[in-house]
Scaffold this motif. Structure first.
Motif, short mmCIF file in Angstrom:
data_model
loop_
_atom_site.label_atom_id
_atom_site.label_comp_id
_atom_site.label_asym_id
_atom_site.label_seq_id
_atom_site.Cartn_x
_atom_site.Cartn_y
_atom_site.Cartn_z
N GLN A 363 0.84 -1.20 0.00
CA GLN A 363 0.00 0.00 0.00
C GLN A 363 0.88 1.25 0.00
OE1 GLN A 363 -3.26 0.05 2.86
NE2 GLN A 363 -2.98 2.25 3.20
N GLU A 364 0.53 2.21 -0.85
CA GLU A 364 1.22 3.50 -0.95
C GLU A 364 2.73 3.31 -1.08
OE1 GLU A 364 -0.09 6.35 1.94
OE2 GLU A 364 -2.13 5.62 1.86
N GLY A 365 3.11 2.44 -2.02
CA GLY A 365 4.51 2.10 -2.23
C GLY A 365 5.39 3.28 -2.56
N THR A 366 6.61 3.26 -2.08
CA THR A 366 7.69 4.24 -2.25
C THR A 366 7.46 5.52 -1.47
OG1 THR A 366 6.98 5.51 -4.22
CG2 THR A 366 8.07 3.37 -4.61
N THR A 367 6.36 5.63 -0.74
CA THR A 367 6.10 6.83 0.05
C THR A 367 6.42 6.55 1.52
OG1 THR A 367 3.79 6.35 0.65
CG2 THR A 367 4.19 7.35 -1.52
N ALA A 368 6.34 7.61 2.33
CA ALA A 368 6.65 7.47 3.75
C ALA A 368 5.65 6.57 4.47
CB ALA A 368 6.67 8.85 4.41
N THR A 369 4.47 6.37 3.90
CA THR A 369 3.44 5.56 4.55
C THR A 369 3.33 4.16 3.94
OG1 THR A 369 1.78 6.57 3.09
CG2 THR A 369 2.10 7.56 5.26
N GLN A 370 4.36 3.76 3.18
CA GLN A 370 4.33 2.43 2.57
C GLN A 370 4.20 1.35 3.64
OE1 GLN A 370 7.33 1.30 -0.45
NE2 GLN A 370 7.83 -0.45 0.85
N ARG A 371 3.38 0.35 3.34
CA ARG A 371 3.32 -0.83 4.20
C ARG A 371 3.02 -2.05 3.34
NH1 ARG A 371 -2.12 -2.30 7.16
NH2 ARG A 371 -3.70 -1.32 5.81
N ARG A 372 3.44 -3.20 3.84
CA ARG A 372 3.29 -4.46 3.12
C ARG A 372 2.48 -5.44 3.97
NH1 ARG A 372 8.26 -8.40 0.96
NH2 ARG A 372 7.07 -10.35 0.99
N VAL A 373 1.52 -6.08 3.32
CA VAL A 373 0.70 -7.09 3.99
C VAL A 373 0.81 -8.38 3.18
CG1 VAL A 373 -1.63 -7.77 4.67
CG2 VAL A 373 -0.89 -5.38 4.93
N ASP A 374 1.22 -9.46 3.83
CA ASP A 374 1.38 -10.75 3.16
C ASP A 374 0.19 -11.67 3.43
OD1 ASP A 374 4.25 -9.67 3.43
OD2 ASP A 374 4.51 -11.39 2.11
N ALA A 375 -0.13 -12.48 2.45
CA ALA A 375 -1.26 -13.40 2.57
C ALA A 375 -1.07 -14.51 1.55
CB ALA A 375 -2.58 -12.67 2.35
N THR A 376 -2.10 -15.31 1.34
CA THR A 376 -2.16 -16.30 0.26
C THR A 376 -3.46 -16.07 -0.50
OG1 THR A 376 -3.32 -17.97 1.55
CG2 THR A 376 -0.90 -17.97 1.67
N LEU A 377 -3.62 -16.76 -1.62
CA LEU A 377 -4.89 -16.63 -2.35
C LEU A 377 -6.06 -17.05 -1.47
CD1 LEU A 377 -3.98 -17.96 -5.92
CD2 LEU A 377 -4.36 -15.59 -5.21
N ALA A 378 -5.84 -18.02 -0.58
CA ALA A 378 -6.92 -18.51 0.27
C ALA A 378 -7.28 -17.53 1.38
CB ALA A 378 -6.54 -19.86 0.88
N THR A 379 -6.31 -16.73 1.82
CA THR A 379 -6.55 -15.86 2.99
C THR A 379 -6.65 -14.38 2.67
OG1 THR A 379 -4.18 -15.59 3.45
CG2 THR A 379 -5.28 -17.51 4.43
N VAL A 380 -6.41 -14.00 1.44
CA VAL A 380 -6.26 -12.57 1.15
C VAL A 380 -7.54 -11.78 1.39
CG1 VAL A 380 -6.76 -12.83 -1.33
CG2 VAL A 380 -5.41 -10.89 -0.53
N ALA A 381 -8.70 -12.34 1.08
CA ALA A 381 -9.95 -11.58 1.26
C ALA A 381 -10.12 -11.17 2.71
CB ALA A 381 -11.14 -12.41 0.78
N GLU A 382 -9.90 -12.11 3.62
CA GLU A 382 -10.04 -11.80 5.04
C GLU A 382 -8.91 -10.87 5.51
OE1 GLU A 382 -10.19 -15.41 7.22
OE2 GLU A 382 -12.08 -16.10 6.34
N LYS A 383 -7.71 -11.08 4.98
CA LYS A 383 -6.56 -10.28 5.40
C LYS A 383 -6.73 -8.80 5.02
CE LYS A 383 -2.57 -11.08 7.49
NZ LYS A 383 -1.49 -11.81 6.86
N VAL A 384 -7.27 -8.56 3.85
CA VAL A 384 -7.48 -7.18 3.40
C VAL A 384 -8.44 -6.45 4.35
CG1 VAL A 384 -8.57 -5.78 1.61
CG2 VAL A 384 -6.88 -7.50 0.98
#
Length: 415
Positions: A363-384
């Motif tokens: 999210q908001e890559g290359t900016t000061a507020t960039q963050r990364r969230v890891d998941a799988t295809l099975a879990t991504v809907a809930e993770k988001v």
């Protein structure tokens, strides 16, 4: 700019277009100097029994004429300028003497004191050519040049135009968000603009650097009236261009990667207005890289595919072949797909992609507020939902998600 205690060099700009220039030696010095001579339009003859691969490529491309032998007396006949840079001191001395006899300005890489000309540290920025000489200190010359160019680019050195400029329209890719990732050309055109029509996802920090007289228009707030949003933007570009303004359409990423840049270029062309397209760094590659994810990696992924996720797989408007994508072994990069990622993941799994396939949202890559969230295809809907991931975010699917620099354990000391 010249600094030299005794008899300083007289600075002058040589106009070499169509004029004969002779280069003696095809090594690293020639490799560095030839591109600028080619750009100046010089008629270049290289005299050398061998050359670096890069110099050889210039000859094969027809940019220079390569005489494959050692220097011989008479090689500088009818030359306007000579660069003597062979590894043979005796040949260099003879070539320099010939240049002196025929009054050909001659640069010598092996003996600056014996030369009749010196090559300054040069560079171009903001439409200006900077050439710096500091006598026998080439590193200082380069440092002064770089400081001047950086000052011109960031505005710390003021150099306003005092002659009339030709108005222009430029579709400029601003890169993924970090203002330092816009191209040099894009930044220069932005500094010369009278009107800037900016996207929400463009590098917003650059707008604060613009002079007060520049009109900045938020593309999201253009009154639509009876027009659709894109039509309104097209009309704004045309209106300001016809008024004689220099106009920059500042877009996030690259204008032609899901940026509707071609629609704007076509609208301008239909109105009889020429435009310049300045490519930008696409978020599809740069954002994963900023998060430590290579979109390709030896032995892991030999290809990557970039798709738009702004419509769901079952939407009749979708032009994406999700079934084929599910069968690919490479990396899948999805832009504009945060709110549709659940449906996308479900479709990929339904078409055969493993549910445990790794996935990362940046999210908001290359900016000061960039963050990364890891998941799988099975879990991504809930993770988001759980992590409240919001646009703009780049989604990377594939085994490359597990690659990246290996982190040293906290207890392990640095080397």
């Amino acid at each position: 700019m010249v600094e030299y205690a005794e008899q300083p060099a007289y600075p002058v700009g040589l106009r070499l277009s169509g004029r004969r220039v002779v280069v003696i030696g095809g090594g690293q010095v020639a490799q560095r100097r030839l591109p600028a001579l080619i750009a100046a339009g010089a008629d270049i003859t290289l005299v050398s029994p061998s050359a670096t691969p890069s110099v050889e490529a210039m000859a094969e491309a027809g940019e220079i004429t390569w005489v494959r032998r050692r220097y011989e007396d008479g090689d500088l006949a009818d030359a306007w300028y000579a660069l003597v840079a062979s590894t043979d001191p005796e040949a260099n001395a003879r070539a320099s003497a010939e240049a002196e006899r025929h009054r050909v300005w001659c640069v010598r890489s092996d003996d600056a004191d014996a030369a009749t000309a010196w090559t300054p540290a040069t560079g171009r920025g903001e439409g200006v050519t900077v050439a710096v000489l500091t006598g026998h200190d080439p590193r200082r010359s380069a440092a002064v040049r770089d400081a001047i160019l950086e000052g011109l680019r960031d505005g710390s050195i003021g150099a306003p135009h005092h002659r009339a400029r030709t108005p222009f329209v430029a579709l400029v890719g601003g890169g993924p968000g970090d203002p330092d990732l816009i191209t040099v050309r894009g930044r220069r055109l932005l500094a010369e603009a009278d009107v800037v029509i900016a996207d929400r996802l463009g590098p917003r920090d650059l707008l604060d650097e613009l002079p007060p007289h520049v009109e900045v228009i938020d593309a999201a707030k253009i009154p639509y009236g009876r027009f659709m949003a894109q039509e309104a933007i097209n009309n704004a570009l045309i209106e300001h261009a016809k008024a004689g303004k220099s106009v920059v359409r500042l877009k996030g990423g690259d204008p032609f990667v899901f940026g509707r840049g071609m629609e704007e270029a076509q609208a301008l062309a239909e109105a009889g207005i020429a435009c310049t397209v300045v490519p930008g760094i696409s978020s599809s590659i740069s954002v994963p890289g900023a998060a430590g994810i290579p979109v390709t990696h030896r032995g892991v992924a030999h290809e990557f595919t970039v798709v738009s996720g702004h419509v769901a797989p079952d939407d009749p408007r979708s032009l994406v072949d999700w079934e084929s994508l599910a069968k690919l072994r490479g990396t899948l990069v999805i832009l504009m797909g945060v709110d549709k990622i659940g449906a996308i993941a479900q479709a990929l799994v339904a078409y055969g992609k493993a549910p445990e396939t790794p996935l990362a949202l940046i999210q908001e890559g290359t900016t000061a507020t960039q963050r990364r969230v890891d998941a799988t295809l099975a879990t991504v809907a809930e993770k988001v939902k759980a992590e409240d991931v919001r646009p703009p975010a780049v989604i990377v699917i594939g085994d490359v998600v597990h690659e990246g620099p290996r982190k040293r354990p906290a207890s392990q000391p640095s080397a």
